[in-house]
Design a protein around this motif. Structure first.
Motif, mmCIF file in Angstrom:
data_model
loop_
_atom_site.group_PDB
_atom_site.id
_atom_site.type_symbol
_atom_site.label_atom_id
_atom_site.label_comp_id
_atom_site.label_asym_id
_atom_site.label_seq_id
_atom_site.Cartn_x
_atom_site.Cartn_y
_atom_site.Cartn_z
ATOM 1 N N GLU A 135 -3.944 5.031 0.791
ATOM 2 C CA GLU A 135 -3.720 4.341 2.062
ATOM 3 C C GLU A 135 -4.766 3.258 2.295
ATOM 4 O O GLU A 135 -4.435 2.128 2.697
ATOM 5 N N GLN B 175 -8.755 -1.812 2.830
ATOM 6 C CA GLN B 175 -9.978 -1.367 3.499
ATOM 7 C C GLN B 175 -11.009 -0.920 2.466
ATOM 8 O O GLN B 175 -11.430 0.229 2.423
ATOM 9 N N ARG C 118 -4.164 -0.802 2.450
ATOM 10 C CA ARG C 118 -4.516 -1.609 3.622
ATOM 11 C C ARG C 118 -5.628 -2.608 3.334
ATOM 12 O O ARG C 118 -5.995 -3.402 4.205
#
Length: 308
Positions: free
Chosen positions: A97, A103, A101
């Motif tokens: 995830e 990140q 994203r």
């Protein structure tokens, strides 16, 4: 023109020989680092270390020409990878995830604005909880790691995993006599309450008959593990004790307990909440690299095996 062509070929060969292997190793280490950041449970960390050892053994076997051993180890690596995908599915989901994203700062824990929890706050919560337990004469047994994590094999029973933020309300709730976990000990690492209902080994030393099972258990774990302290609240008298290296310091007032905890915990780093920041790793790279590999491939010492 021929000179520049030859010069370019030399540079390409140097890149293939040196830069690409270095880049390959760096990317693998970053991936391993990201996984270790996401994984907080000690058992899972040991499993990841074992998986890395298995990969290294398979690679080494192939390089030195042990074809059959390399074939078997390759199959074990595949099986271990599938098993870890099920066991660590939550961590892998978080990893994917965050990568999806973009990140990467959070993934590699390079945000310098994040600050570690204050040890003073943890000590205040702990002392307030013990003070109220003492006043109400509710028995309690609390283990605090002071240097490095305690091996779960040093406990008689590891207890129930909680991994929650430490607070006085949670501590008081656990040690209420109506709860199922009040008989065991609580394990605290940094600002995290890791487990409750932990059963500790009993000290074999000759002790006063006034000391109950909790006091003997506190003496027993601190005899076996020298990098922890154990706090005890007596159910009969409400007195507060601190066990360290098999010795009890009792009775203590709340102010004296606060003073002792500050002396032993104020300089330690919260290992679970703080990960190395990449922006400062440049200054500490040699030492960090050595410590990383030592901790990655560390096995129980012969002293600890003899003790068990």
């Amino acid at each position: 023109m021929g000179y520049f062509w030859e010069y370019g070929q030399i540079i390409l060969n140097l890149m293939r020989l040196w830069l690409l292997p270095v880049l390959d190793i760096t990317l693998v280490l970053l991936l391993i680092y990201a996984m270790l950041v996401l994984i907080g449970e000690r058992r899972n960390l040991w499993m990841v270390r074992g998986f890395i050892v298995l990969i290294l053994a398979a690679t080494l076997s192939e390089r030195i020409g042990l074809g059959l051993l390399a074939f078997v180890l390759d199959k074990l690596v595949i099986g271990a990878a599938v098993a870890m995908a099920f066991i660590l599915q939550g961590e892998l989901r978080r990893l994917l995830e965050q990568m999806g994203r973009g990140q990467f700062a959070q993934l590699l824990a390079i945000n310098p604005q994040e600050t570690p929890p204050q040890t003073d706050n943890v000590i205040d919560e702990l002392v307030d909880a013990i003070k109220e337990l003492s006043q109400n004469r509710i028995g309690a047994l609390i283990i605090l790691e002071t240097d490095r994590p305690i091996d779960e094999r040093d406990f008689s029973v590891p207890g129930v995993r909680l991994n929650a933020d430490m607070s006085k309300e949670l501590l008081q709730t656990i040690f209420q006599t109506t709860t199922l976990l009040h008989d065991g000990a609580v394990l605290i690492r940094g600002s995290r309450l890791l487990a409750a209902g932990v059963i500790l080994p009993i000290s074999e030393r000759v002790a006063s008959r006034q000391l109950g099972t909790r006091h003997r258990a506190a003496m027993g774990i601190t005899e076996r593990v020298d990098h922890c302290i154990c706090l005890v609240v007596s159910e009969e008298t409400g007195s507060i004790s601190l066990a360290e290296r098999g010795t009890l310091n009792r009775p203590l007032t709340s102010s004296k307990l606060r003073e002792l905890l500050h002396a032993r915990l104020s300089k330690r780093v919260d290992r679970d909440a703080v990960t190395p920041q990449l922006w400062s790793l440049g200054k500490r790279l040699p030492g960090q690299a050595l410590a990383f590999f030592q901790r990655l491939l560390r096995f129980p010492s012969s002293a600890s095996r003899e003790k068990r």
